[in-house]
Design a protein around this motif. Structure first.
Motif, PDB file in Angstrom:
ATOM      1  N   LYS A 192      17.599 -37.674  -5.917  1.00  0.00           N
ATOM      2  CA  LYS A 192      15.961 -36.837  -5.766  1.00  0.00           C
ATOM      3  C   LYS A 192      17.106 -35.934  -6.112  1.00  0.00           C
ATOM      4  O   LYS A 192      16.773 -34.490  -6.237  1.00  0.00           O
ATOM      5  CB  LYS A 192      15.498 -36.512  -4.783  1.00  0.00           C
ATOM      6  N   TYR A 193      18.537 -35.206  -5.657  1.00  0.00           N
ATOM      7  CA  TYR A 193      19.188 -34.391  -6.121  1.00  0.00           C
ATOM      8  C   TYR A 193      20.750 -34.738  -6.584  1.00  0.00           C
ATOM      9  O   TYR A 193      21.098 -34.810  -6.345  1.00  0.00           O
ATOM     10  CB  TYR A 193      19.413 -33.619  -4.777  1.00  0.00           C
ATOM     11  N   ILE A 247      18.998 -28.397  -0.883  1.00  0.00           N
ATOM     12  CA  ILE A 247      18.032 -29.373  -1.102  1.00  0.00           C
ATOM     13  C   ILE A 247      17.254 -29.101   0.280  1.00  0.00           C
ATOM     14  O   ILE A 247      16.081 -29.624   0.358  1.00  0.00           O
ATOM     15  CB  ILE A 247      18.956 -30.377  -0.747  1.00  0.00           C
ATOM     16  N   PHE A 307       8.423 -33.549   2.350  1.00  0.00           N
ATOM     17  CA  PHE A 307       8.763 -33.409   1.185  1.00  0.00           C
ATOM     18  C   PHE A 307      10.410 -32.897   1.556  1.00  0.00           C
ATOM     19  O   PHE A 307      11.313 -33.176   0.582  1.00  0.00           O
ATOM     20  CB  PHE A 307       8.731 -32.981  -0.241  1.00  0.00           C
ATOM     21  N   GLU A 309      13.750 -33.626   2.336  1.00  0.00           N
ATOM     22  CA  GLU A 309      14.621 -34.279   1.807  1.00  0.00           C
ATOM     23  C   GLU A 309      16.749 -33.905   3.183  1.00  0.00           C
ATOM     24  O   GLU A 309      17.481 -35.163   3.479  1.00  0.00           O
ATOM     25  CB  GLU A 309      15.622 -34.468   0.635  1.00  0.00           C
TER      26      GLU A 309
END
Length: 363
Positions: A192-193, A247, A307, A309
């Protein structure tokens, strides 16, 4: 095209329930010698209220006055302190160096420091223990060691610290990234990053990426022999810090990285984290599950971002399942539409609501 109406931040902003309370008292407490360690502490709220011991994340994340805003200042006596080696505690890793500040710096040492701080502040009975991320780890470890001193556990962003949890955050597809940077070969936060992940790996050679945490630890432990080596070490610490800082928010705020982008904080934060991670958090494997009966005897309240991470939700699920099997499901379990940070709006409001609804401690 106008994107101005898109949500720009997931942080709580001006939506706090309680205003920033003034600091009532502060000081340093010597907790060890050879080398000497002095931890810095602050006190907020009602000096005659129910005690809350606030345990910050990281390790090495340090405290800030805003962390007192989760609590009703008329009800609670809130204790913030910087754990060994970070913040205003002395010696600090960024100024004294790891050989000094990381000596006698383990989970057992931090648990002992909490006990010494209780004594210094004359907290005789049980207290609420509040911690997020690494703070949740330390809170559970403290409760296992001192259940009689723990009235309740309020935990956010559960971090169990298993090898698989750390690999998710720091290893991912790093071993094959040079050949296929967008290959989803292993689960991980990198999915996601990708840009922040590229920055984290940019410090390392392809061979060093086979074990990201060990390679970063080697960089941090190295005593620089010249300006180039010192610059690499400082850059590595900054990028390590920014990786976690960015993040941690569901909506990354790359333009405002806060303390994670400050050189001294980053050097301290990165080296303390690497020290604890390289030593398996100084806890036996399966420590929390081997002592789940003790944790189950204490009211446990959990807030975890769906969500998240940094500490994926599966870690909270694992803990909740173990507590339930031990016969004591969490007193509260809230899964928010948020990321990892305690400053995410949904997390902060859920934590405040839990504190407002706790049964009072008999003082």
């Amino acid at each position: 095209m106008d994107f101005s109406q898109l949500q720009a931040s997931s942080k709580i902003g001006d939506d706090w329930v309680y205003p920033q309370p003034p600091c009532l008292n502060f000081g340093w407490l010597e907790v060890d010698r050879d080398p000497a360690h002095r931890i810095y502490w602050e006190e907020y709220g009602n000096p005659d209220g129910e005690p809350v011991m606030f345990l910050h994340g990281g390790p090495g994340g340090a405290c800030a006055p805003v962390m007192a805003r989760f609590f009703d200042p008329k009800r609670y006596r809130v204790i913030l302190f910087d754990q060994r080696g970070c913040g205003k505690s002395e010696p600090n890793v960024a100024t004294a160096g790891p050989s000094v500040a990381l000596a006698k710096n383990s989970t057992a040492d931090l648990i002992g420091d909490i006990e010494k701080l209780r004594d210094r502040l004359e907290i005789a009975g049980p207290m609420h223990v509040f911690g997020g991320s690494w703070g949740s780890t330390l809170a559970m470890a403290y409760a296992i060691a001192h259940p009689d001193h723990t009235a309740s556990l309020i935990l956010r962003g559960i971090f169990l610290g298993a090898a698989e949890d750390l690999r998710y955050l720091y290893q991912g597809n790093a071993a094959t990234w040079d050949k296929d940077p967008y290959g989803l070969t292993e689960p991980g936060a990198y999915m996601k990053y990708p840009d922040e992940w590229a920055a984290l790996l940019s410090v390392l050679t392809p061979d060093e990426r086979r074990d990201v945490m060990t390679s970063y630890k080697t960089i941090f432990d190295h005593v620089p022999a010249n300006a180039a080596e010192k610059e690499r070490q400082q850059r590595a610490a900054l990028i390590w810090s920014l990786w976690e800082g960015v993040i941690s928010n569901m909506i990354p705020e790359t333009a405002d990285t806060g303390k994670f982008g400050e050189a001294d904080f980053a050097l301290c934060f990165a080296q303390i984290e690497a020290h604890y991670f390289a030593n398996a958090l100084f806890l036996p494997a399966g420590h929390f599950f081997d002592h789940i009966d003790i944790l189950a005897s204490i009211p446990v309240h959990i807030v975890h971002g769906r969500f998240d991470e940094v500490c994926p939700l599966a870690q909270a699920s694992r803990l909740v399942a173990a507590l339930t099997e031990a016969g004591a499901a969490p007193a509260t379990y809230v899964v928010t539409n948020a990321g990892h940070s305690a400053m995410e709006r949904e997390n902060a409001l859920a934590l405040t609501a839990i504190m407002d609804g706790l049964p009072p401690i008999a003082l």
